[in-house]
Design a protein around this motif. Structure first.
Motif, PDB file in Angstrom:
ATOM      1  N   ALA A 142      -2.621  -1.521  39.481  1.00  0.00           N
ATOM      2  CA  ALA A 142      -3.321  -1.703  38.202  1.00  0.00           C
ATOM      3  C   ALA A 142      -2.463  -1.356  36.987  1.00  0.00           C
ATOM      4  N   MET A 143      -1.265  -0.833  37.213  1.00  0.00           N
ATOM      5  CA  MET A 143      -0.431  -0.395  36.093  1.00  0.00           C
ATOM      6  C   MET A 143       0.132  -1.579  35.310  1.00  0.00           C
ATOM      7  N   ARG A 144       0.299  -1.353  34.009  1.00  0.00           N
ATOM      8  CA  ARG A 144       0.938  -2.330  33.127  1.00  0.00           C
ATOM      9  C   ARG A 144       2.459  -2.160  33.211  1.00  0.00           C
ATOM     10  N   GLU A 145       3.176  -3.166  32.836  1.00  0.00           N
ATOM     11  CA  GLU A 145       4.647  -3.129  32.819  1.00  0.00           C
ATOM     12  C   GLU A 145       5.154  -1.896  32.070  1.00  0.00           C
ATOM     13  N   SER A 146       4.572  -1.620  30.925  1.00  0.00           N
ATOM     14  CA  SER A 146       5.031  -0.489  30.103  1.00  0.00           C
ATOM     15  C   SER A 146       4.780   0.859  30.776  1.00  0.00           C
ATOM     16  N   ASP A 147       3.825   0.927  31.674  1.00  0.00           N
ATOM     17  CA  ASP A 147       3.535   2.190  32.357  1.00  0.00           C
ATOM     18  C   ASP A 147       4.722   2.659  33.206  1.00  0.00           C
ATOM     19  N   PHE A 148       5.490   1.726  33.721  1.00  0.00           N
ATOM     20  CA  PHE A 148       6.603   2.073  34.605  1.00  0.00           C
ATOM     21  C   PHE A 148       7.777   2.702  33.858  1.00  0.00           C
ATOM     22  N   THR A 149       7.797   2.555  32.540  1.00  0.00           N
ATOM     23  CA  THR A 149       8.877   3.156  31.748  1.00  0.00           C
ATOM     24  C   THR A 149       8.494   4.526  31.198  1.00  0.00           C
ATOM     25  N   ARG A 150       7.261   4.936  31.412  1.00  0.00           N
ATOM     26  CA  ARG A 150       6.833   6.266  30.961  1.00  0.00           C
ATOM     27  C   ARG A 150       7.663   7.314  31.701  1.00  0.00           C
ATOM     28  N   GLU A 151       7.833   8.460  31.077  1.00  0.00           N
ATOM     29  CA  GLU A 151       8.682   9.494  31.650  1.00  0.00           C
ATOM     30  C   GLU A 151       7.920  10.775  31.952  1.00  0.00           C
ATOM     31  N   ALA A 152       8.449  11.498  32.914  1.00  0.00           N
ATOM     32  CA  ALA A 152       8.059  12.877  33.191  1.00  0.00           C
ATOM     33  C   ALA A 152       9.358  13.661  33.293  1.00  0.00           C
ATOM     34  N   ILE A 153       9.286  14.927  32.970  1.00  0.00           N
ATOM     35  CA  ILE A 153      10.471  15.777  33.032  1.00  0.00           C
ATOM     36  C   ILE A 153      10.400  16.589  34.325  1.00  0.00           C
ATOM     37  N   HIS A 154      11.407  16.420  35.156  1.00  0.00           N
ATOM     38  CA  HIS A 154      11.495  17.207  36.389  1.00  0.00           C
ATOM     39  C   HIS A 154      12.547  18.284  36.136  1.00  0.00           C
ATOM     40  N   PRO A 155      12.192  19.566  36.298  1.00  0.00           N
ATOM     41  CA  PRO A 155      13.155  20.632  36.006  1.00  0.00           C
ATOM     42  C   PRO A 155      14.480  20.517  36.750  1.00  0.00           C
ATOM     43  N   ASP A 156      14.484  19.921  37.940  1.00  0.00           N
ATOM     44  CA  ASP A 156      15.724  19.794  38.704  1.00  0.00           C
ATOM     45  C   ASP A 156      16.477  18.496  38.427  1.00  0.00           C
ATOM     46  N   HIS A 157      15.787  17.475  37.916  1.00  0.00           N
ATOM     47  CA  HIS A 157      16.396  16.156  37.750  1.00  0.00           C
ATOM     48  C   HIS A 157      16.408  15.664  36.303  1.00  0.00           C
ATOM     49  N   GLY A 158      15.706  16.354  35.419  1.00  0.00           N
ATOM     50  CA  GLY A 158      15.632  15.928  34.031  1.00  0.00           C
ATOM     51  C   GLY A 158      14.587  14.840  33.840  1.00  0.00           C
ATOM     52  N   PRO A 159      14.672  14.114  32.726  1.00  0.00           N
ATOM     53  CA  PRO A 159      13.697  13.050  32.468  1.00  0.00           C
ATOM     54  C   PRO A 159      13.840  11.926  33.488  1.00  0.00           C
ATOM     55  N   ARG A 160      12.726  11.491  34.039  1.00  0.00           N
ATOM     56  CA  ARG A 160      12.713  10.400  35.019  1.00  0.00           C
ATOM     57  C   ARG A 160      11.551   9.474  34.692  1.00  0.00           C
ATOM     58  N   THR A 161      11.801   8.182  34.836  1.00  0.00           N
ATOM     59  CA  THR A 161      10.751   7.210  34.587  1.00  0.00           C
ATOM     60  C   THR A 161       9.831   7.100  35.808  1.00  0.00           C
ATOM     61  N   VAL A 162       8.680   6.517  35.573  1.00  0.00           N
ATOM     62  CA  VAL A 162       7.769   6.238  36.681  1.00  0.00           C
ATOM     63  C   VAL A 162       8.464   5.313  37.677  1.00  0.00           C
TER      64      VAL A 162
END
Length: 184
Positions: A142-162
């Motif tokens: 159900a996700m939109r194309e733009s949803d896959f570029t959203r980011e979360a910050i992982h303390p061990d890996h840094g910013p990562r996209t969906v």
């Protein structure tokens, strides 16, 4: 000596050197493919959706209390780890989709694998994974194309996209199915 004249020296093509598999990574190490295409994304989403069906036969013939390598987890612990990890992954996706660049919490998977519930019947974790992957797959579809570029910050890996998390967890399931197959 009788018969020695029949022995022929090995020719260089009579054998080959086989690389030794690193049992920690039976499917290879995770590599993010930044050349994202719709096919790569669809394949990763399909892997998330199909994971419980791929897990079932690998688990059915696994020796539950057999480690996949010396010093490695038992098949039982691997299945419980999969439930732990994929529950965390599902929450990470939901946070990334609903908050602005959230920081996700890592956890000590080696210590979690030592907790008492990691010795229970792995079918308990299979049940969790079945429901979890149905929800996760529906959310991904159900996700939109733009949803896959959203980011979360992982303390061990840094910013990562969906997209990064998607490829990583599609790999992660197959990675541990590879471990289960090593216990047969």
């Amino acid at each position: 000596m009788e018969g020695l004249s029949e022995i022929k020296p090995l020719e260089s093509t009579a054998y080959s050197i086989m690389p030794i598999m690193d049992l920690r990574y039976p499917t290879g190490k995770f590599l993010f493919n930044p050349a994202l295409t719709a096919d790569i994304r669809r394949s990763a989403i399909a892997a998330i959706g199909a994971f419980p069906q791929e897990l079932a036969p690998a688990l059915a013939s696994a020796r539950l209390d057999q480690p996949y390598r010396e010093g490695g987890w038992t098949a039982r612990q691997v299945v419980h780890h999969l439930a732990d990890s994929h529950m965390n992954a599902f929450i990470r996706f939901r946070l990334a989709l609903t908050e602005d660049r959230p920081t996700v919490k890592p956890y000590n998977e080696a210590e979690w694998a030592k907790l008492a519930d990691a010795e229970l019947d792995p079918q308990l974790s299979v049940q969790i994974l079945d429901g979890l992957h149905q929800r996760w797959h529906a959310m991904l579809l159900a996700m939109r194309e733009s949803d896959f570029t959203r980011e979360a910050i992982h303390p061990d890996h840094g910013p990562r996209t969906v997209d990064w998390f998607l490829q990583m967890y599609a790999w992660h399931g197959r990675h541990h199915i590879g471990h289960l197959k090593l216990t047969h």
